[in-house]
Design a protein around this motif. Structure first.
Motif, PDB file in Angstrom:
ATOM      1  N   GLN A 244       0.831  -1.209   0.000  1.00  0.00           N
ATOM      2  CA  GLN A 244       0.000   0.000   0.000  1.00  0.00           C
ATOM      3  C   GLN A 244       0.865   1.257   0.000  1.00  0.00           C
ATOM      4  OE1 GLN A 244      -2.558  -0.433   3.405  1.00  0.00           O
ATOM      5  NE2 GLN A 244      -4.014  -1.797   2.357  1.00  0.00           N
ATOM      6  N   ALA A 245       1.960   1.239   0.750  1.00  0.00           N
ATOM      7  CA  ALA A 245       2.848   2.397   0.811  1.00  0.00           C
ATOM      8  C   ALA A 245       3.509   2.657  -0.544  1.00  0.00           C
ATOM      9  CB  ALA A 245       3.913   2.175   1.879  1.00  0.00           C
ATOM     10  N   ILE A 246       3.898   1.584  -1.230  1.00  0.00           N
ATOM     11  CA  ILE A 246       4.523   1.741  -2.554  1.00  0.00           C
ATOM     12  C   ILE A 246       3.506   2.272  -3.553  1.00  0.00           C
ATOM     13  CG2 ILE A 246       5.670   0.550  -4.452  1.00  0.00           C
ATOM     14  CD1 ILE A 246       7.391   0.908  -1.964  1.00  0.00           C
ATOM     15  N   ASP A 258       9.015   6.453 -12.866  1.00  0.00           N
ATOM     16  CA  ASP A 258       9.982   5.586 -13.543  1.00  0.00           C
ATOM     17  C   ASP A 258      11.337   6.265 -13.726  1.00  0.00           C
ATOM     18  OD1 ASP A 258       9.034   7.425 -15.323  1.00  0.00           O
ATOM     19  OD2 ASP A 258       8.942   6.057 -17.032  1.00  0.00           O
ATOM     20  N   GLN A 259      11.381   7.618 -13.675  1.00  0.00           N
ATOM     21  CA  GLN A 259      12.661   8.324 -13.711  1.00  0.00           C
ATOM     22  C   GLN A 259      13.333   8.317 -12.346  1.00  0.00           C
ATOM     23  OE1 GLN A 259      11.070  12.083 -15.259  1.00  0.00           O
ATOM     24  NE2 GLN A 259      12.279  11.755 -17.121  1.00  0.00           N
ATOM     25  N   LEU A 260      12.504   8.345 -11.309  1.00  0.00           N
ATOM     26  CA  LEU A 260      13.035   8.378  -9.953  1.00  0.00           C
ATOM     27  C   LEU A 260      13.444   6.990  -9.466  1.00  0.00           C
ATOM     28  CD1 LEU A 260      10.463  10.808  -8.287  1.00  0.00           C
ATOM     29  CD2 LEU A 260      12.869  11.289  -8.760  1.00  0.00           C
ATOM     30  N   GLU A 277       5.998  -7.757  -7.516  1.00  0.00           N
ATOM     31  CA  GLU A 277       4.737  -7.617  -8.250  1.00  0.00           C
ATOM     32  C   GLU A 277       4.281  -6.169  -8.282  1.00  0.00           C
ATOM     33  OE1 GLU A 277       0.151  -9.357  -8.079  1.00  0.00           O
ATOM     34  OE2 GLU A 277       1.739 -10.237  -6.823  1.00  0.00           O
ATOM     35  N   VAL A 278       4.417  -5.442  -7.184  1.00  0.00           N
ATOM     36  CA  VAL A 278       3.982  -4.045  -7.123  1.00  0.00           C
ATOM     37  C   VAL A 278       4.761  -3.181  -8.106  1.00  0.00           C
ATOM     38  CG1 VAL A 278       3.859  -1.999  -5.639  1.00  0.00           C
ATOM     39  CG2 VAL A 278       3.221  -4.233  -4.734  1.00  0.00           C
ATOM     40  N   LEU A 279       6.046  -3.486  -8.272  1.00  0.00           N
ATOM     41  CA  LEU A 279       6.909  -2.670  -9.129  1.00  0.00           C
ATOM     42  C   LEU A 279       7.116  -3.290 -10.518  1.00  0.00           C
ATOM     43  CD1 LEU A 279       9.622  -1.629  -6.489  1.00  0.00           C
ATOM     44  CD2 LEU A 279       7.802  -0.214  -7.443  1.00  0.00           C
ATOM     45  N   GLN A 280       6.350  -4.283 -10.838  1.00  0.00           N
ATOM     46  CA  GLN A 280       6.498  -4.956 -12.127  1.00  0.00           C
ATOM     47  C   GLN A 280       6.286  -3.973 -13.277  1.00  0.00           C
ATOM     48  OE1 GLN A 280       3.864  -8.275 -12.573  1.00  0.00           O
ATOM     49  NE2 GLN A 280       5.159  -9.295 -14.100  1.00  0.00           N
ATOM     50  N   VAL A 282       7.908  -1.477 -13.916  1.00  0.00           N
ATOM     51  CA  VAL A 282       8.285  -0.116 -13.531  1.00  0.00           C
ATOM     52  C   VAL A 282       9.754  -0.065 -13.108  1.00  0.00           C
ATOM     53  CG1 VAL A 282       7.821   1.843 -12.009  1.00  0.00           C
ATOM     54  CG2 VAL A 282       5.934   0.365 -12.762  1.00  0.00           C
ATOM     55  N   ALA A 283      10.128  -0.896 -12.150  1.00  0.00           N
ATOM     56  CA  ALA A 283      11.498  -0.904 -11.638  1.00  0.00           C
ATOM     57  C   ALA A 283      11.942  -2.341 -11.372  1.00  0.00           C
ATOM     58  CB  ALA A 283      11.598  -0.087 -10.350  1.00  0.00           C
ATOM     59  N   ASP A 284      13.199  -2.603 -11.578  1.00  0.00           N
ATOM     60  CA  ASP A 284      13.755  -3.920 -11.273  1.00  0.00           C
ATOM     61  C   ASP A 284      13.956  -4.040  -9.767  1.00  0.00           C
ATOM     62  OD1 ASP A 284      13.890  -4.718 -13.936  1.00  0.00           O
ATOM     63  OD2 ASP A 284      15.837  -3.740 -14.217  1.00  0.00           O
ATOM     64  N   VAL A 285      13.693  -5.223  -9.253  1.00  0.00           N
ATOM     65  CA  VAL A 285      13.835  -5.473  -7.823  1.00  0.00           C
ATOM     66  C   VAL A 285      14.902  -6.530  -7.610  1.00  0.00           C
ATOM     67  CG1 VAL A 285      12.669  -6.161  -5.693  1.00  0.00           C
ATOM     68  CG2 VAL A 285      11.406  -4.904  -7.457  1.00  0.00           C
ATOM     69  N   TYR A 286      15.828  -6.250  -6.695  1.00  0.00           N
ATOM     70  CA  TYR A 286      16.890  -7.194  -6.347  1.00  0.00           C
ATOM     71  C   TYR A 286      16.842  -7.452  -4.849  1.00  0.00           C
ATOM     72  CZ  TYR A 286      18.653  -5.862 -10.941  1.00  0.00           C
ATOM     73  OH  TYR A 286      18.767  -5.620 -12.289  1.00  0.00           O
ATOM     74  N   PHE A 287      17.229  -8.673  -4.469  1.00  0.00           N
ATOM     75  CA  PHE A 287      17.200  -9.053  -3.063  1.00  0.00           C
ATOM     76  C   PHE A 287      18.601  -9.447  -2.615  1.00  0.00           C
ATOM     77  CE2 PHE A 287      12.929  -9.587  -4.606  1.00  0.00           C
ATOM     78  CZ  PHE A 287      12.147  -9.095  -3.567  1.00  0.00           C
ATOM     79  N   SER A 288      18.983  -8.914  -1.465  1.00  0.00           N
ATOM     80  CA  SER A 288      20.305  -9.228  -0.922  1.00  0.00           C
ATOM     81  C   SER A 288      20.322 -10.648  -0.382  1.00  0.00           C
ATOM     82  CB  SER A 288      20.671  -8.239   0.185  1.00  0.00           C
ATOM     83  OG  SER A 288      19.735  -8.326   1.244  1.00  0.00           O
ATOM     84  N   HIS A 289      21.518 -11.141  -0.085  1.00  0.00           N
ATOM     85  CA  HIS A 289      21.642 -12.473   0.484  1.00  0.00           C
ATOM     86  C   HIS A 289      21.033 -12.489   1.894  1.00  0.00           C
ATOM     87  CE1 HIS A 289      24.889 -12.597  -2.596  1.00  0.00           C
ATOM     88  NE2 HIS A 289      24.456 -13.838  -2.737  1.00  0.00           N
TER      89      HIS A 289
END
Length: 364
Positions: A244-246, A258-260, A277-280, A282-289
């Motif tokens: 919801q916050a995103i 998409d510029q930010l 899914e929320v950022l699909q 729009v932005a790539d999402v990466y997860f740390s170890h």
């Protein structure tokens, strides 16, 4: 030529003592020459010459003869006068500490550290960059810490929350694998993001209060290049609240989102399960170890600043939205050493302006 005076056994590097000055006074009364006195004391003749010159005073002698008063002035070496001159000169020896020259910097630094919660390094760096004071009265960061330790400042170590909580951490050479991976690994993230060469790459995380399920949490987003911070208050630490916050952030940013936001890096907490899914599209999402918080070092450092206002264990539910906004504004207006003592807000505004200019169509 016969040498009558040898300097091989002379005392060097030692100042004359008061007892030696008394000896000089006695020997002068016995009509010893300066060179003879030097030989008796084992000193260089020039040392005796200088001492007698500095310690010689003028005295008045009165005589009454045939009912008349006769006054005669004469010069004599006085051990007390010589010692007084020496002690006065010693007061002027050595370099005076910078804090003794003026209170201007100290008063300003105390105000920044106590009221605006600046760190000693930021105080020094900002003062030098903007030339707020004459350079000779601005100490180095290490010196300022020493002044605090010695009690020269009103600021005490207990006021420097980050210093008290700082611990030496060791980086683990391997990762614990007993936690799920929610999406693309940080290892797939482009190198230019790691080196902060480009704008629009964020780290997302949460800050908890008193660790009760009913307490609110903070959602933080830190832009890696500029250290610009966004802080949002959530009802709880769950995926629905984060999603919801995103969505709310996307609506506020509008077409500029998409510029930010080009990429977002997260940990593998369950609250970020829906982030991809929320950022699909729009932005790539990466997860740390798993269990590798140092891979999101920007967020970790930003959280230290938040803790200056919201200590660990404090219930976040009791922190108002206005106060959270004040913390966000303070962080984005706080000069950073890593940014050349510029503020995240200025760096963010400049970077975003360049981003928009780059997207403008080129005239044929």
């Amino acid at each position: 030529m016969t040498q009558t005076y040898s300097n091989t056994n002379l005392r060097k590097g030692k100042h004359l003592s008061y007892s030696e000055r008394c000896q000089i006074a006695i020997l002068k009364k016995e009509s010893y020459s300066n060179r003879q006195i030097a030989k008796v004391l084992g000193r260089v003749p020039q040392t005796i010459n200088n001492e007698i010159s500095r310690g010689t005073i003028t005295q008045l002698k009165r005589q009454i003869q045939n009912g008349k008063v006769y006054e005669t002035y004469y010069s004599v070496y006085d051990a007390d006068a010589g010692q007084a001159f020496y002690e006065k000169q010693r007061l002027n020896c050595g370099r005076h500490p910078k804090w003794a020259k003026t209170d201007a910097f100290i008063d300003w630094a105390d105000d920044k550290m106590l009221n605006e919660k600046w760190s000693p390094d930021i105080v020094v760096g900002f003062a030098r960059k903007h030339k707020l004071f004459d350079f000779p009265i601005i100490p180095g960061t290490t010196t300022l810490y020493q002044w605090i330790d010695r009690g020269i400042m009103k600021t005490k170590n207990i006021d420097l929350l980050e210093k008290l909580s700082r611990k030496i951490k060791t980086v683990r050479s391997s990762y614990r694998s007993n936690k799920r991976i929610l999406g693309k690994s940080i290892e797939e993230r482009p190198k230019e993001i790691e080196t902060r060469e480009t704008f629009g790459h964020w780290e997302i995380d949460t800050v908890i209060g008193n660790k009760t399920k009913s307490d609110a949490v903070l959602l933080t987003l830190a832009e890696r290049q500029t250290r610009f911070e966004v802080i949002l208050k959530l009802a709880g630490k769950d995926a629905q609240s984060v999603d919801q916050a995103i969505h709310s952030l996307k609506e506020r940013a509008g077409d500029a989102f998409d510029q930010l936001f080009k990429t977002v890096t997260s940990d593998n907490g369950s609250e970020f399960a829906g982030l991809h899914e929320v950022l699909q599209n729009v932005a790539d999402v990466y997860f740390s170890h798993p269990y590798a918080s140092w891979e999101r070092g920007t967020s970790e450092n930003q959280h230290k600043l938040i803790r200056r206002f919201i200590p660990k264990g404090s219930p976040i539910s009791e922190v108002s939205e206005k106060h959270i906004l004040r913390i966000q504004r303070w962080m984005n207006g706080y000069p950073r050493k890593i940014l050349g003592y510029a503020t995240p807000y200025d760096m963010f505004a400049h970077a975003f302006k360049q981003e928009r200019l780059a997207d403008l169509p080129v005239n044929p």
